[in-house]
Design a protein around this motif. Sequence first.
Motif, short mmCIF file in Angstrom:
data_model
loop_
_atom_site.label_atom_id
_atom_site.label_comp_id
_atom_site.label_asym_id
_atom_site.label_seq_id
_atom_site.Cartn_x
_atom_site.Cartn_y
_atom_site.Cartn_z
N GLN A 101 0.83 -1.12 0.01
CA GLN A 101 0.00 0.02 -0.01
C GLN A 101 0.69 1.33 -0.13
OE1 GLN A 101 -2.65 -0.57 3.35
NE2 GLN A 101 -4.30 -1.74 2.21
N GLU A 102 1.78 1.31 0.94
CA GLU A 102 2.56 2.30 0.95
C GLU A 102 3.40 2.68 -0.48
OE1 GLU A 102 5.27 5.54 1.77
OE2 GLU A 102 3.40 4.89 2.37
N ARG A 105 0.97 3.88 -3.08
CA ARG A 105 0.90 5.61 -2.60
C ARG A 105 1.95 6.49 -3.31
NH1 ARG A 105 2.91 9.59 0.41
NH2 ARG A 105 4.62 8.06 1.12
N ARG A 106 3.13 5.96 -3.40
CA ARG A 106 4.17 6.57 -3.86
C ARG A 106 4.28 6.56 -5.53
NH1 ARG A 106 9.32 4.56 -0.53
NH2 ARG A 106 8.43 4.77 1.76
N SER A 108 2.10 8.09 -7.34
CA SER A 108 1.72 9.31 -7.61
C SER A 108 2.75 10.65 -7.43
CB SER A 108 0.27 9.62 -6.92
OG SER A 108 0.54 9.85 -5.51
N GLU A 114 8.86 12.61 -2.95
CA GLU A 114 8.51 11.77 -1.92
C GLU A 114 9.67 11.90 -0.85
OE1 GLU A 114 8.29 8.69 0.76
OE2 GLU A 114 10.02 8.74 -0.46
#
Length: 121
Positions: A101-102, A105-106, A108, A114
């Motif tokens: 999930q992390e 998320r990255r 984008s 980041e």
Amino acid sequence: MTQPNETLQAPPPNDVLTTLDQILSSRKGASPETSYVASLYHKGLNKILEKVGEECTEAIIAAKDASPNQTKDLIYETADLWFHSLVMLHHLGLSSTDITQELARRFSLSGLEEKARRKHD
């Protein structure tokens, strides 16, 4: 779920992390005498972290020694590192899903953006 000493059939590659998460969770209640993972859980976080560090070092050495046509050791050691990292995550109440999930998320963000955000959080 399988018993600790039972031979498992490999899941399809896309299901490997999910299957490992299920197995690692089930090993929390297993006997340390019958399961390697249960023995790590029983020994505690410091022993698990020691194994992660050991596998990390072995993966680094394998990468340093790898050539384009000789990556078998690197793949093997990286699999060990990933496995022991998953044991660490499960010991701490997390799973591969938290990591994927992390990573999702990255997608984008640019890597530079980041990294800059982490300094301000």
